[in-house]
Write a protein that holds these residues in place. Structure first.
Motif, PDB file in Angstrom:
ATOM      1  N   HIS A   1     -52.811 -86.939 -23.666  1.00 40.00           N
ATOM      2  CA  HIS A   1     -52.305 -85.885 -22.782  1.00 40.00           C
ATOM      3  C   HIS A   1     -51.505 -86.434 -21.601  1.00 40.00           C
ATOM      4  N   ALA A   2     -51.348 -87.738 -21.538  1.00 39.10           N
ATOM      5  CA  ALA A   2     -50.548 -88.320 -20.458  1.00 39.10           C
ATOM      6  C   ALA A   2     -49.066 -88.091 -20.736  1.00 39.10           C
ATOM      7  N   VAL A   3     -48.314 -87.759 -19.702  1.00 35.71           N
ATOM      8  CA  VAL A   3     -46.860 -87.634 -19.826  1.00 35.71           C
ATOM      9  C   VAL A   3     -46.281 -89.015 -20.108  1.00 35.71           C
ATOM     10  N   ARG A   4     -45.414 -89.088 -21.107  1.00 33.27           N
ATOM     11  CA  ARG A   4     -44.774 -90.364 -21.460  1.00 33.27           C
ATOM     12  C   ARG A   4     -43.325 -90.339 -20.966  1.00 33.27           C
ATOM     13  N   LEU A   5     -43.051 -91.202 -19.998  1.00 28.02           N
ATOM     14  CA  LEU A   5     -41.750 -91.254 -19.330  1.00 28.02           C
ATOM     15  C   LEU A   5     -41.081 -92.579 -19.663  1.00 28.02           C
ATOM     16  N   LEU A   6     -39.809 -92.529 -20.042  1.00 27.23           N
ATOM     17  CA  LEU A   6     -39.043 -93.736 -20.349  1.00 27.23           C
ATOM     18  C   LEU A   6     -37.962 -93.911 -19.301  1.00 27.23           C
ATOM     19  N   ASP A   7     -37.852 -95.121 -18.755  1.00 26.97           N
ATOM     20  CA  ASP A   7     -36.760 -95.455 -17.841  1.00 26.97           C
ATOM     21  C   ASP A   7     -35.872 -96.479 -18.531  1.00 26.97           C
TER      22      ASP A   7
ATOM     23  N   CYS B   1     -40.538 -90.097 -26.406  1.00 23.60           N
ATOM     24  CA  CYS B   1     -41.045 -89.853 -25.064  1.00 23.60           C
ATOM     25  C   CYS B   1     -40.826 -88.397 -24.652  1.00 23.60           C
ATOM     26  N   ASP B   2     -41.587 -87.984 -23.647  1.00 21.63           N
ATOM     27  CA  ASP B   2     -41.459 -86.615 -23.153  1.00 21.63           C
ATOM     28  C   ASP B   2     -40.209 -86.442 -22.298  1.00 21.63           C
ATOM     29  N   LEU B   3     -39.817 -87.499 -21.604  1.00 21.49           N
ATOM     30  CA  LEU B   3     -38.650 -87.429 -20.733  1.00 21.49           C
ATOM     31  C   LEU B   3     -38.107 -88.844 -20.539  1.00 21.49           C
ATOM     32  N   THR B   4     -36.785 -88.953 -20.480  1.00 19.70           N
ATOM     33  CA  THR B   4     -36.140 -90.248 -20.248  1.00 19.70           C
ATOM     34  C   THR B   4     -35.270 -90.167 -19.009  1.00 19.70           C
ATOM     35  N   LEU B   5     -35.464 -91.115 -18.110  1.00 13.95           N
ATOM     36  CA  LEU B   5     -34.644 -91.196 -16.905  1.00 13.95           C
ATOM     37  C   LEU B   5     -33.354 -91.930 -17.237  1.00 13.95           C
ATOM     38  N   MET B   6     -32.236 -91.280 -16.950  1.00 18.09           N
ATOM     39  CA  MET B   6     -30.914 -91.864 -17.203  1.00 18.09           C
ATOM     40  C   MET B   6     -30.199 -92.077 -15.875  1.00 18.09           C
ATOM     41  N   ILE B   7     -29.666 -93.266 -15.688  1.00 23.43           N
ATOM     42  CA  ILE B   7     -29.034 -93.603 -14.418  1.00 23.43           C
ATOM     43  C   ILE B   7     -27.600 -93.105 -14.324  1.00 23.43           C
ATOM     44  N   SER B   8     -26.996 -92.779 -15.466  1.00 29.24           N
ATOM     45  CA  SER B   8     -25.577 -92.406 -15.495  1.00 29.24           C
ATOM     46  C   SER B   8     -25.373 -91.078 -16.218  1.00 29.24           C
ATOM     47  N   LYS B   9     -24.629 -90.173 -15.587  1.00 33.93           N
ATOM     48  CA  LYS B   9     -24.288 -88.910 -16.236  1.00 33.93           C
ATOM     49  C   LYS B   9     -23.374 -89.146 -17.436  1.00 33.93           C
ATOM     50  N   ALA B  10     -22.575 -90.188 -17.399  1.00 32.40           N
ATOM     51  CA  ALA B  10     -21.713 -90.508 -18.544  1.00 32.40           C
ATOM     52  C   ALA B  10     -22.557 -90.831 -19.766  1.00 32.40           C
TER      53      ALA B  10
ATOM     54  N   ALA C   1     -33.207 -81.310 -22.653  1.00 28.04           N
ATOM     55  CA  ALA C   1     -34.522 -81.193 -22.027  1.00 28.04           C
ATOM     56  C   ALA C   1     -35.280 -82.513 -22.021  1.00 28.04           C
ATOM     57  N   LEU C   2     -34.834 -83.477 -22.834  1.00 25.18           N
ATOM     58  CA  LEU C   2     -35.496 -84.779 -22.911  1.00 25.18           C
ATOM     59  C   LEU C   2     -34.894 -85.796 -21.942  1.00 25.18           C
ATOM     60  N   LEU C   3     -33.835 -85.417 -21.224  1.00 29.03           N
ATOM     61  CA  LEU C   3     -33.107 -86.357 -20.372  1.00 29.03           C
ATOM     62  C   LEU C   3     -33.109 -85.869 -18.927  1.00 29.03           C
ATOM     63  N   PHE C   4     -33.154 -86.836 -17.994  1.00 24.80           N
ATOM     64  CA  PHE C   4     -33.127 -86.475 -16.580  1.00 24.80           C
ATOM     65  C   PHE C   4     -32.290 -87.490 -15.822  1.00 24.80           C
ATOM     66  N   TYR C   5     -31.348 -86.989 -15.031  1.00 28.07           N
ATOM     67  CA  TYR C   5     -30.448 -87.847 -14.260  1.00 28.07           C
ATOM     68  C   TYR C   5     -31.182 -88.408 -13.048  1.00 28.07           C
ATOM     69  N   SER C   6     -31.283 -89.742 -12.983  1.00 24.98           N
ATOM     70  CA  SER C   6     -31.967 -90.409 -11.870  1.00 24.98           C
ATOM     71  C   SER C   6     -31.187 -91.669 -11.503  1.00 24.98           C
ATOM     72  N   PRO C   7     -30.190 -91.553 -10.631  1.00 24.27           N
ATOM     73  CA  PRO C   7     -29.348 -92.705 -10.272  1.00 24.27           C
ATOM     74  C   PRO C   7     -30.025 -93.578  -9.219  1.00 24.27           C
ATOM     75  N   PHE C   8     -29.272 -94.511  -8.656  1.00 23.86           N
ATOM     76  CA  PHE C   8     -29.790 -95.279  -7.533  1.00 23.86           C
ATOM     77  C   PHE C   8     -30.124 -94.321  -6.395  1.00 23.86           C
TER      78      PHE C   8
ATOM     79  N   SER D   1     -45.912 -77.006 -24.623  1.00 23.37           N
ATOM     80  CA  SER D   1     -44.754 -76.293 -25.156  1.00 23.37           C
ATOM     81  C   SER D   1     -43.534 -77.205 -25.235  1.00 23.37           C
ATOM     82  N   HIS D   2     -43.426 -78.125 -24.281  1.00 27.12           N
ATOM     83  CA  HIS D   2     -42.320 -79.086 -24.290  1.00 27.12           C
ATOM     84  C   HIS D   2     -42.380 -79.949 -25.549  1.00 27.12           C
ATOM     85  N   ARG D   3     -43.553 -80.403 -25.894  1.00 25.77           N
ATOM     86  CA  ARG D   3     -43.695 -81.254 -27.077  1.00 25.77           C
ATOM     87  C   ARG D   3     -43.497 -80.468 -28.374  1.00 25.77           C
TER      88      ARG D   3
END
Length: 413
Positions: free
Chosen positions: A101-107, A152-161, A175-182, A381-383
């Motif tokens: 039940h732990a959220v799995r986050l990929l950076d 993974c449940d969500l992946t942090l992406m550093i670039s919008k490109a 829904a699986l991607l999230f923008y997280s820059p410097f 529901s996300h999974r």
């Protein structure tokens, strides 16, 4: 919330942009008063950050060893973040087995399959490689990385490109991607005024970890082609090249007579950058966002880079400083920016504006926390909407599990 971060390496904020971005993510978690543990199978280096001083627990873990199962079963984190897809491959199945039940986050840090594809393309061409052919992009490396993103449940992406590439080419659900820059502090007007002005700065600077292939290629391009063109126009100028872990092949390029100076480790990147008049980043391949360019923005040091370097750095390709993809034009713009104070000042001011608009710590850290809290509350529901990921976990995790268990059994003999 209890957070476990599984690091590919121990973060070294003075060695790489990946290091100080990891610290920004850890600080984001700590600001919520969440309990944060950083674990890694890598050896600890002398340059690693002092995580316990930041209120973060450190744990050494082993690859292909059931001791991790015991550790994570006892810890029971609410969220596990994998630092790059290789860590998800190694530990993802163990996390799912003992903490389902732990959220799995990929950076990802950067989309490494794109960087590798561009690297391969560059070997057949001396030109800057931005677009790559499908046969290079759809590699075994890509299959592994994309599979980890889907698992993974969500992946942090550093670039919008790179988000756009994943959605358009690899058909990844947004829904699986999230923008997280410097994420950096805002540069105030008074801080901008306190920086050294044009007339008190001199020389060119290059900064980049020598272990990173795009950085080493940039140094070679400078040495062989670009710097001689600049030096012919500016015979008194020097190029100061800083970076962690310089190998002998790099130090052998040191040539004071030609103003080509390999400086090696920089104790304080900001101090080095603030003394320089121009930052050079002639990257012929690579991916992600370029920490050296963000550092230069914060220090008020205009940069000259390539289309690879500028990719994703600003909205709608509006990078406000010179971008050139040929050695001749790159050198020409470098000389012009070095000798024209009005142009230099305009680039500096536009850089401050971009830095504060695009890399604001509070803005991006708050958005990340909100997304993680939402994800935790909607995890089931996300999974359910990610059947491909569930299928990959069912099949590929079994193969990874059996391989790890085989290696562990072999090591006991």
């Amino acid at each position: 919330m209890k957070i476990l971060v599984i690091g590919y390496v121990w973060p070294e904020p003075a060695s790489s942009a990946a290091g100080y971005r990891m610290l920004a993510l850890l600080e984001t978690f700590r600001r919520q008063n969440w309990q944060v543990t950083f674990a890694s199978p890598a050896e600890k280096s002398i340059h690693r950050a002092n995580l316990p001083a930041l209120g973060i627990d450190e744990v050494n873990i082993a690859l292909n060893c059931s001791s991790f199962d015991e550790y994570i079963s006892a810890l029971q984190p609410d969220l596990v973040m994998f630092d790059r897809f290789m860590m998800e491959e190694q530990f993802g199945w163990r996390v799912e087995r003992h903490c389902p039940h732990a959220v799995r986050l990929l950076d990802t840090e950067d989309l490494s399959c794109l960087r590798h594809a561009r690297h391969q393309a560059s070997k057949a061409s001396e030109h800057v490689e931005l677009d790559v052919k499908p046969e290079l992009l759809f590699s075994e490396h890509a299959k592994r990385e994309i599979a980890a993103i889907l698992r993974c449940d969500l992946t942090l992406m550093i670039s919008k490109a790179e988000i756009e590439l994943l959605e358009r080419v690899f058909k990844i659900d947004p829904a699986l991607l999230f923008y997280s820059p410097f994420m950096q502090p805002t540069i105030s007007a008074s801080q901008q005024q306190d920086l050294p002005p044009f007339k008190l700065r001199e020389h060119f600077v290059v900064i980049g970890n020598f272990r990173h292939a795009p950085n080493w290629d940039a140094v070679l391009w400078l040495r062989q082609t670009i710097w001689p063109l600049i030096r012919a126009r500016l015979p008194e100028a020097e190029l100061h090249i800083y970076g962690a872990y310089p190998p002998p092949k790099a130090t052998q390029l040191h040539n004071p007579k030609q103003g080509f100076l390999i400086k090696g480790w920089a104790n304080d990147v900001n101090q080095v950058m603030q003394k320089a008049r121009i930052n050079l980043a002639p990257l012929r391949f690579g991916a992600g966002l370029k920490g050296k360019l963000v550092d230069a923005l914060a220090c008020g040091t205009p940069s000259i880079t390539t289309s690879v370097g500028a990719e994703g750095m600003a909205e709608h390709d509006s990078w406000p400083q010179p971008v050139e993809d040929t050695a001749e034009h790159f050198a020409e713009r470098a000389v012009a920016l070095y000798t024209e104070p009005n142009q230099w000042l305009e680039c500096q001011q536009l850089g401050f504006e971009l830095h504060n608009r695009c890399f604001n710590f509070n803005t991006h850290s708050e958005a990340l926390i909100q997304r993680l809290i939402q994800l935790e509350t909607e995890l089931d529901s996300h999974r359910l909407s990610n059947f491909t990921g569930a299928m990959l976990r069912h099949h590929s995790m079994k193969s990874t599990q059996y391989m790890a268990q085989w290696i562990e059994a072999k090591n006991r003999k």
